[in-house]
Design an enzyme around this catalytic site. Structure first.
Site, PDB file in Angstrom:
ATOM      1  N   SER A 152     -12.090 -16.587  14.718  1.00 14.02           N
ATOM      2  CA  SER A 152     -12.935 -16.299  13.480  1.00 14.02           C
ATOM      3  C   SER A 152     -12.114 -17.201  12.432  1.00 14.02           C
ATOM      4  O   SER A 152     -11.235 -17.518  12.279  1.00 14.02           O
ATOM      5  CB  SER A 152     -13.188 -15.287  13.035  1.00 14.02           C
ATOM      6  N   TYR A 187      -8.597  -7.292  11.264  1.00 11.85           N
ATOM      7  CA  TYR A 187      -9.490  -8.252  11.986  1.00 11.85           C
ATOM      8  C   TYR A 187      -8.809  -9.613  11.881  1.00 11.85           C
ATOM      9  O   TYR A 187      -8.594 -10.178  12.640  1.00 11.85           O
ATOM     10  CB  TYR A 187     -10.788  -8.158  11.646  1.00 11.85           C
TER      11      TYR A 187
HETATM   12  P1  NDP Z   1     -21.314  -8.277  19.516  1.00  7.44           P
HETATM   13  O1  NDP Z   1     -20.572  -6.744  18.910  1.00  7.44           O
HETATM   14  O2  NDP Z   1     -22.809  -8.575  19.138  1.00  7.44           O
HETATM   15  O3  NDP Z   1     -20.794  -8.561  21.011  1.00  7.44           O
HETATM   16  C1  NDP Z   1     -19.570  -7.892  21.291  1.00  7.44           C
HETATM   17  C2  NDP Z   1     -19.701  -8.035  22.987  1.00  7.44           C
HETATM   18  O4  NDP Z   1     -18.146  -7.658  23.479  1.00  7.44           O
HETATM   19  C3  NDP Z   1     -20.686  -6.808  23.497  1.00  7.44           C
HETATM   20  O5  NDP Z   1     -21.186  -7.482  24.886  1.00  7.44           O
HETATM   21  C4  NDP Z   1     -19.528  -5.813  23.595  1.00  7.44           C
HETATM   22  O6  NDP Z   1     -20.291  -4.603  24.574  1.00  7.44           O
HETATM   23  C5  NDP Z   1     -18.410  -6.354  24.373  1.00  7.44           C
HETATM   24  N1  NDP Z   1     -17.309  -5.679  23.582  1.00  7.44           N
HETATM   25  C6  NDP Z   1     -16.868  -4.791  22.552  1.00  7.44           C
HETATM   26  N2  NDP Z   1     -15.809  -4.405  22.682  1.00  7.44           N
HETATM   27  C7  NDP Z   1     -15.236  -4.372  23.960  1.00  7.44           C
HETATM   28  C8  NDP Z   1     -14.426  -3.567  24.835  1.00  7.44           C
HETATM   29  N3  NDP Z   1     -13.365  -3.044  24.210  1.00  7.44           N
HETATM   30  N4  NDP Z   1     -14.458  -3.766  26.266  1.00  7.44           N
HETATM   31  C9  NDP Z   1     -15.305  -4.575  26.838  1.00  7.44           C
HETATM   32  N5  NDP Z   1     -16.339  -4.987  26.178  1.00  7.44           N
HETATM   33  C10 NDP Z   1     -16.334  -5.112  24.895  1.00  7.44           C
HETATM   34  O7  NDP Z   1     -20.295  -9.254  18.977  1.00  7.44           O
HETATM   35  P2  NDP Z   1     -20.336 -10.967  18.529  1.00  7.44           P
HETATM   36  O8  NDP Z   1     -20.916 -11.411  19.577  1.00  7.44           O
HETATM   37  O9  NDP Z   1     -20.658 -11.093  17.100  1.00  7.44           O
HETATM   38  O10 NDP Z   1     -18.797 -11.202  18.751  1.00  7.44           O
HETATM   39  C11 NDP Z   1     -18.100 -11.999  19.766  1.00  7.44           C
HETATM   40  C12 NDP Z   1     -16.866 -12.597  19.443  1.00  7.44           C
HETATM   41  O11 NDP Z   1     -16.926 -13.418  18.259  1.00  7.44           O
HETATM   42  C13 NDP Z   1     -15.748 -11.584  18.934  1.00  7.44           C
HETATM   43  O12 NDP Z   1     -14.478 -11.889  19.302  1.00  7.44           O
HETATM   44  C14 NDP Z   1     -15.861 -11.624  17.376  1.00  7.44           C
HETATM   45  O13 NDP Z   1     -14.901 -11.120  16.507  1.00  7.44           O
HETATM   46  C15 NDP Z   1     -16.180 -13.204  17.188  1.00  7.44           C
HETATM   47  N6  NDP Z   1     -16.923 -13.831  15.982  1.00  7.44           N
HETATM   48  C16 NDP Z   1     -18.067 -13.003  15.731  1.00  7.44           C
HETATM   49  C17 NDP Z   1     -18.475 -13.445  14.332  1.00  7.44           C
HETATM   50  C18 NDP Z   1     -19.918 -13.000  13.842  1.00  7.44           C
HETATM   51  O14 NDP Z   1     -20.328 -13.155  12.607  1.00  7.44           O
HETATM   52  N7  NDP Z   1     -20.788 -12.682  14.771  1.00  7.44           N
HETATM   53  C19 NDP Z   1     -18.081 -14.438  13.565  1.00  7.44           C
HETATM   54  C20 NDP Z   1     -16.577 -14.928  13.921  1.00  7.44           C
HETATM   55  C21 NDP Z   1     -15.860 -14.294  15.110  1.00  7.44           C
HETATM   56  P3  NDP Z   1     -20.045  -3.072  24.542  1.00  7.44           P
HETATM   57  O15 NDP Z   1     -19.870  -2.861  23.112  1.00  7.44           O
HETATM   58  O16 NDP Z   1     -21.304  -2.546  25.217  1.00  7.44           O
HETATM   59  O17 NDP Z   1     -18.612  -3.064  25.081  1.00  7.44           O
END
Ligand code: NDP
Length: 258
Positions: free
Chosen positions: A145, A158
């Site tokens: 990020s 974070y």
């Molecule tokens: P979402 O919350 O929309 O999606 C996250 C995904 O990861 C879901 O499929 C969730 O499924 C899964 N997940 C979360 N925790 C776990 C876990 N412990 N085990 C297995 N699966 C898990 O997030 P984003 O798509 O926004 O984020 C994706 C990445 O991008 C992250 O690393 C985030 O830090 C990074 N990012 C996002 C930004 C944004 O503005 N959106 C900006 C910068 C970076 P479930 O919860 O059902 O397990």
């Protein structure tokens, strides 16, 4: 043209049921890769797998809570058996956020963020190493990020987790180049996903809107604007790119208000 295709390649994308991970699964599958994904929610996985099947994408999925060491080991056993011991692409996408001032972070908050955002991608990379090496052409992409390289309000744990990912990218690039494994990181700015949905009572929504408004392109990104770079980094066309942390951020570092 093989340089711009992932035909015949295998990929593991963590957290593919929503948001950026979902877009990455689709992008890699559309370029010809066979993909495995995981999340903590079996029902959501089943729904996504049905969608992808109807689109003609080759995707499988299994439940894994990435914060658990045992479940990560089980996931990699599954991946190894689904792909016969050869993995070309590992996308460490899944992550969680924690929006609070430093003094309000509990130790549990800190360790949940660190185990999901740092320990899990680090350990999965270790577990995947033999399979990436066996593929003869391996590529790891971490999702970090912009918060990992500058200080944004209320994101201390974070940001620390993402800063660690940026560094791990460089070390693994050095250690694993000899095994034909490239390691890169994509750093998004704000992207419209569920991670960004503020709690209804959050006092920080206006602050965030102000932050976005002050950047070169004053809007959030779409998941597809992130997944395109992830896919590019996995292509044979990117074969000389390793150890890089690349922002996809609409110019978030530039403060362009008149
Ligand atoms: P979402 O919350 O929309 O999606 C996250 C995904 O990861 C879901 O499929 C969730 O499924 C899964 N997940 C979360 N925790 C776990 C876990 N412990 N085990 C297995 N699966 C898990 O997030 P984003 O798509 O926004 O984020 C994706 C990445 O991008 C992250 O690393 C985030 O830090 C990074 N990012 C996002 C930004 C944004 O503005 N959106 C900006 C910068 C970076 P479930 O919860 O059902 O397990």
């Amino acid at each position: 043209n093989q340089r711009w295709s992932l035909q015949g390649m295998t990929a593991l994308v963590t957290g593919g049921t929503r948001g950026i991970g979902y877009a990455i699964v689709e992008e890699l599958a559309a370029l010809g890769a066979v993909v495995h994904t995981c999340s903590r929610n079996q029902t959501e996985i089943n729904e996504r797998l049905q969608e992808w099947q109807s689109k003609g994408f080759k995707v499988s999925g299994s439940v894994c809570d990435l914060s658990s060491r045992e479940q990560r080991e089980k996931l990699m056993e599954t991946v190894s058996s689904v792909f016969y011991g050869k993995l070309n692409i590992l996308v460490n996408n899944a992550g969680i956020t924690m929006l609070k001032p430093c003094v309000e972070h509990t130790l549990e908050d800190y360790s949940t963020v660190m185990s999901t955002n740092v320990e899990a991608p680090y350990h999965l990379s270790q577990l995947a190493h033999p399979f990436l090496k066996a593929s003869g052409n391996g590529s790891i992409v971490f999702i970090s990020s912009v918060a990992g390289s500058l200080a944004l309000p209320r994101l201390s744990a974070y940001s620390a987790s993402k800063g660690a990912i940026n560094q791990i990218t460089k070390n693994l690039a050095c250690e694993w180049a000899k095994d034909n494994i490239r390691t890169n990181t994509v750093s998004p700015w704000g992207v419209k996903t569920t991670i960004m949905i503020p709690k209804p009572d959050s006092p920080y929504v206006e602050e965030f809107i102000r932050l976005i408004a002050g950047t070169a392109m004053p809007r959030t990104g779409e998941p597809e604007e992130i997944s395109s770079l992830v896919a590019f980094l996995c292509l044979p066309a990117a074969s000389y790119i390793t150890g890089q942390v690349i922002s996809v951020d609409g110019g978030s570092m530039f403060h362009c208000n008149d």
